[in-house]
Design an enzyme around this catalytic site. Structure first.
Site, mmCIF file in Angstrom:
data_model
loop_
_atom_site.group_PDB
_atom_site.id
_atom_site.type_symbol
_atom_site.label_atom_id
_atom_site.label_comp_id
_atom_site.label_asym_id
_atom_site.label_seq_id
_atom_site.Cartn_x
_atom_site.Cartn_y
_atom_site.Cartn_z
ATOM 1 N N ASP A 238 42.029 43.485 24.725
ATOM 2 C CA ASP A 238 40.771 43.892 24.111
ATOM 3 C C ASP A 238 40.946 44.180 22.626
ATOM 4 O O ASP A 238 40.089 43.839 21.822
ATOM 5 C CB ASP A 238 40.197 45.119 24.833
ATOM 6 C CG ASP A 238 39.577 44.733 26.164
ATOM 7 O OD1 ASP A 238 39.327 43.523 26.359
ATOM 8 O OD2 ASP A 238 39.346 45.617 27.004
ATOM 9 N N HIS B 171 37.565 35.484 40.746
ATOM 10 C CA HIS B 171 38.303 36.066 41.850
ATOM 11 C C HIS B 171 39.583 35.288 42.154
ATOM 12 O O HIS B 171 40.629 35.862 42.416
ATOM 13 C CB HIS B 171 37.400 36.115 43.080
ATOM 14 C CG HIS B 171 37.873 37.082 44.094
ATOM 15 N ND1 HIS B 171 37.795 38.449 43.891
ATOM 16 C CD2 HIS B 171 38.481 36.909 45.271
ATOM 17 C CE1 HIS B 171 38.328 39.053 44.929
ATOM 18 N NE2 HIS B 171 38.748 38.146 45.786
ATOM 19 N N CYS C 70 50.021 47.798 27.374
ATOM 20 C CA CYS C 70 49.680 47.372 28.735
ATOM 21 C C CYS C 70 48.810 46.134 28.761
ATOM 22 O O CYS C 70 48.232 45.807 29.776
ATOM 23 C CB CYS C 70 49.047 48.498 29.530
ATOM 24 S SG CYS C 70 47.422 48.956 28.965
ATOM 25 N N GLU D 270 42.217 50.351 22.223
ATOM 26 C CA GLU D 270 41.742 48.970 22.272
ATOM 27 C C GLU D 270 40.609 48.755 21.268
ATOM 28 O O GLU D 270 40.361 47.647 20.837
ATOM 29 C CB GLU D 270 41.288 48.621 23.699
ATOM 30 C CG GLU D 270 40.267 49.584 24.243
ATOM 31 C CD GLU D 270 40.274 49.702 25.750
ATOM 32 O OE1 GLU D 270 40.558 48.720 26.426
ATOM 33 O OE2 GLU D 270 39.985 50.805 26.251
#
Lengths: 563, 92
Positions: free
Chosen positions: A445, A192, A490, A421
């Site tokens: 990925d 986080h 991206c 990916e």
């Protein structure tokens, strides 16, 4: 001294190190350790410490809501439940009555509960374990007068925060005007604290083993959030370079218009986002649109599965914030490792090769149907809405998604695309491109799957690189296969400054990067000469070894950024 | 006096962190003592940590027991939360 870790938030920072005490406690800080007070006094001090902690948590949650959005605030608010939880409060009081100091009682109880939750298999409960330590530490901090919150609120000058680990509330409490960088000994890109650092635009390195052993308070440090390196007591020339880099990023003029290379080739720079607030910020950074809106964050932060209505409102707010700029929503991308309230995903031995992305949504039709309907409603109200599905591995899944769409939202007006990916889809790029409106390459990925290497694995850092010859060749093949179908990138490779000339040289004309990087990337694109870098990119495609790529990158850097 | 009733958890997520937080917040709105029993282990419904440690997964049978002035209201409200229709496959 260089400490190697994982780059968790891009950018360069120079500052004096402020080390936060570990999530551990200095019992001597409690005056009662030396001179025990009466039980009544101890309980009174505990009550005050809890009340102060409660006020702080409420304030942090409120600030988080304003600055980053309600989703992040909810995580902190859950901590309030712990403060008056009889299972926490009860044992603490019992221990004090039995003669323990409030500090020892609060800390031992927090640790015990955190250990118990942390030992459970469940990723959700493990997160709660961090919350309980966070709460315990806050209370103890007030008892011993060594509050991390105070240490954080009283900073001036350019500061780099160092810690064994940053708790969620630590990160939420950072003042981006003073804190230039973050370096921690543990943590992952997905923790986080790392996600928040990226949202706040603070360069961060996590997993920098040895930090507390080799660095001291006040040391000058350079944090390189791109390379994942923290340098303690750096050579003066490194400091100069880092300062220049940080200054040029900070003083970057926001370019609202679409930029072109020096020879006139337009390159669109989009931003990644996870909330309407992200979209707003991205627009302020001058993004040409949103290339990747991750819908899973909304699901992960909701109390239960958001229904069609709630989703339509949320996506609508994001599209509204985009202000007519293109926005691409990615359908729910979760797997066994990313729990979503209300959606049962079996824990899998190998979640990255398991039921995730489109595989999961096709298996949970109610969730998928609601999401597609909500997106269709968004597209009916706003122009320039696109939707793409993640983790597609062949045309069959596209057929299935289309069939679902036909059934639940036959009039959906969005452009429809797929993520690339999974390597099989990269191989079938030409066939995929014929059947969709656009392709979006998720380089993180794709790289991991091509090289069978997890980017979070510290032992595989030598292997995981987007500059592997095979990865670059596959990127080229996707572009060639796609023909006239638009292809965007991206992944975070688009956010790595070194890879920009390479991507543009290979022929990519649409990038999506983290918001704070947009001004920097746009400025750099304007200095690129597409012909020169195209020639070098071609030579990269013949690279046999990683070293060949590195050599070409050097050549590229010299060409585009003469120092 | 007390009232109690058993229910099988249908939420695929079990009584998991966020649903559990909701459950605890609801329980705290009542004056009655409320417990959740699973296989002979009892948890305090007003304690998030207590509920989490119980590890209530989908398919578990649990018993809610309320005891106090507003016991019936507490029992009804908490049962309603536990039985709330979670994600289910939509019939075609």
């Amino acid at each position: 001294m260089m400490l190697h870790g994982i780059g968790a938030s891009p950018g360069t920072a120079v500052g004096r190190l402020v080390l936060l005490g570990g999530i551990d406690v200095d019992m001597d800080g409690d005056p009662e350790t030396a001179a025990p007070g009466s039980v009544e006094d101890s309980l009174a001090r505990l009550t005050v410490a809890i009340a102060t902690s409660r006020e702080e948590i409420v304030a942090i949650a409120a600030a988080a809501r304003d600055r980053i959005g309600a989703e992040h605030a909810a995580i902190v608010e859950a901590q309030l439940l712990v403060l008056d939880d009889p299972e926490w409060y009860g044992p603490v009081v019992d221990a004090i009555r039995a003669g323990a100091t409030p500090t020892a009682a609060a800390w031992a109880t927090s640790q015990e509960i955190a250990d118990l939750l942390g030992s459970l298999e469940d990723p959700y409960l493990r997160e709660r374990s961090a919350d309980i330590l966070d709460v315990g530490q806050r209370v103890v901090g007030h008892l011993t007068g060594s509050s991390r919150a105070e240490a954080l609120s009283d900073l001036s000058g350019d500061v780099v925060i160092g810690a064994h680990e940053l708790t969620p509330t630590d990160t939420l409490g950072l003042d981006p005007d003073v804190v230039r960088g973050i370096v921690t000994e543990v943590g992952a890109r997905t923790s986080h604290a790392a996600i928040l650092a990226r949202q706040l635009g603070i360069p961060a390195v996590v997993g920098a083993t040895g930090l507390l052993e080799f660095a001291n308070n006040g040391n000058l440090v350079v944090v390189d959030g791109d390379a994942g390196v923290c340098t303690v007591n750096p050579e003066p020339d490194l400091v100069d370079r880092a300062r220049a880099d940080a200054a040029s990023r900070a003083g970057r003029v926001v370019l609202r218009q679409t930029v072109t290379t020096s020879d006139g080739i337009p390159v669109l720079v989009y931003a990644n986002a996870s909330s309407p607030q992200d979209v707003e910020r991205a627009v302020r950074w001058g993004a040409d649109g949103i290339g990747l809106f991750r819908t899973e964050f909304f699901f992960m932060q909701s109390q239960s599965l958001p229904d069609e209505e709630a989703q339509a409102a949320y996506y609508g707010a994001a599209a509204e914030a985009a202000g007519g700029r293109p926005i691409t929503f990615r359908t729910l991308d979760v797997g066994g490792d990313k729990p979503v309230p209300g959606l049962h995903v079996e824990a899998e031995e190998n979640p990255f090769l398991g039921v995730r992305g489109v595989r999961l949504t096709l298996a949970h039709r109610r969730v998928f149907d609601d999401q597609l309907r909500a997106l269709a409603r968004t597209a009916a109200r706003y122009a320039n809405v696109s939707v793409m599905v993640p983790m597609v591995s062949g045309l069959e899944e596209l057929d299935e998604v289309r069939a679902v769409l036909e059934e639940v939202a036959p009039a959906a007006a969005f452009r429809f695309g797929t993520m690339v990916e999974v390597p099989s889809v990269a191989v079938l790029a030409a066939e995929m491109a014929e059947e969709v409106d656009f392709l979006s390459v998720g380089t993180n990925d794709l790289t991991a799957y091509l090289l069978a290497a997890d980017r979070g694995n510290k032992h595989l850092h030598y292997l995981y690189t987007e500059f592997h010859p095979a990865v670059l060749r596959v990127l080229h093949q996707i572009l060639v296969g796609a023909g006239t179908t638009p292809v965007s990138v991206c992944g975070e490779v688009a956010g790595d400054p070194r890879s920009l000339p390479l991507l543009v040289g290979l022929g990519f004309r649409q990038l999506s990067v983290s918001g704070p990087l947009v001004p920097e990337i746009k400025a750099r694109i304007q200095r690129l000469d597409s012909v020169g870098i195209g020639r070098i990119a071609e030579s990269v495609l013949r690279a046999r070894r990683h070293a060949d790529v590195e050599a070409a990158l050097e050549e590229l850097s010299a060409l585009v950024e003469p120092r | 006096m007390s009232v109690s009733s058993s229910v099988v958890i249908t939420d695929p997520l079990g009584l998991h962190a966020r649903p559990a937080a909701q459950f605890v917040e609801k329980a705290r709105t009542f004056a009655s003592d409320v417990t959740l029993d699973k296989d002979g282990t009892s948890a305090n419904c007003k304690s998030l940590l207590s509920i989490l440690k119980l590890g209530v997964t989908q398919g578990t049978e649990v018993t809610v027991t309320a005891s106090g002035d507003d016991e019936q209201g507490a029992l009804d409200a908490l049962l309603a939360l536990l039985q709330a229709e979670p994600e289910a496959e939509r019939s075609p």
